[in-house]
Design an enzyme around this catalytic site. Structure first.
Site, PDB file in Angstrom:
ATOM      1  N   GLY A 163       2.223  11.752  12.704  1.00 59.05           N
ATOM      2  CA  GLY A 163       3.106  12.554  12.715  1.00 59.05           C
ATOM      3  C   GLY A 163       4.440  11.995  12.123  1.00 59.05           C
TER       4      GLY A 163
ATOM      5  N   LYS B 144       4.114   9.285   7.238  1.00 59.24           N
ATOM      6  CA  LYS B 144       3.582   8.339   6.390  1.00 59.24           C
ATOM      7  C   LYS B 144       2.738   8.921   5.002  1.00 59.24           C
ATOM      8  CE  LYS B 144       0.719   7.092   9.418  1.00 59.24           C
ATOM      9  NZ  LYS B 144       1.134   7.863  10.444  1.00 59.24           N
ATOM     10  N   SER B 145       2.159  10.027   5.403  1.00 60.94           N
ATOM     11  CA  SER B 145       1.373  10.683   4.131  1.00 60.94           C
ATOM     12  C   SER B 145       2.360  11.484   3.209  1.00 60.94           C
ATOM     13  CB  SER B 145       0.194  11.855   4.704  1.00 60.94           C
ATOM     14  OG  SER B 145      -0.805  10.935   5.466  1.00 60.94           O
TER      15      SER B 145
ATOM     16  N   SER C 106      -2.429   2.083  11.563  1.00 56.02           N
ATOM     17  CA  SER C 106      -2.625   0.673  11.824  1.00 56.02           C
ATOM     18  C   SER C 106      -1.946   0.273  13.042  1.00 56.02           C
ATOM     19  CB  SER C 106      -2.446  -0.151  10.285  1.00 56.02           C
ATOM     20  OG  SER C 106      -1.144   0.329   9.849  1.00 56.02           O
TER      21      SER C 106
END
Length: 176
Positions: free
Chosen positions: A21, A24-25, A88
């Protein structure tokens, strides 16, 4: 939005790391049109495919990161630029990928407070984790190890999407 494209002789891997949330995307998709010959490796997408056999244990998360790094290296060798959008959570994963990729690797810490990520909760995952329906959820009952020396830090709770993208592009191409 920036109108310039990044066009370098060397292919690059931009590794976006942060909590679920954090953005990143969203950042990866905003960067895509600005980076020539670019492919996005999104952790959520890979979890439905190549990483579908993995769970959320520390060992499985390390393996997921290793796989993403190896796929990214193949794409870099094919002269593509790669944007990785993956939680990650462990420094060791990111450090191993940095060693594998070398100078083409750029770590971007997509920093956002847990409280803000929980408020955003686009997939309802934090609610499920708080209810005990998801175990080993990063930031709740599994750790997120913040990068010690990322190449770039973007604070998505303080900066606009355009400001975050600009900061990343400037790091990729200091001339911008």
């Amino acid at each position: 939005m920036l109108q310039q494209e990044v066009n370098e002789d060397m292919s690059r891997m931009i590794w976006l790391t942060g909590l679920s949330g954090s953005g990143k995307s969203t950042l990866a998709e905003a960067l895509r049109p600005l980076i020539e010959n670019c492919h996005i490796l999104d952790g959520d997408v890979l979890r439905r495919g190549i990483n579908q056999d993995l769970q959320f244990s520390e060992e499985d998360r390390l393996e997921a990161g290793r796989r993403i790094g190896e796929i990214g290296k193949i794409l870099l060798d094919a002269k593509l630029n790669v944007i990785v959008a993956s939680i990650s959570p462990f420094r060791s994963t990111r450090d191993k990928v940095r060693s594998l990729i070398g100078e083409s690797y750029m770590e971007v810490y997509v920093r956002c407070p847990l409280k803000v990520c929980e408020e955003r909760d686009p997939k309802g995952l934090y609610k499920q984790a708080r209810a005990g329906q998801i175990k080993h959820f990063t930031g709740i009952d599994s750790p997120y190890e913040e990068p010690i020396q990322p190449d770039v830090i973007v604070e998505t709770d303080k900066l606009s999407l355009e400001e975050c993208v600009s900061k990343i592009i400037q790091c990729l191409s200091p001339a911008y």
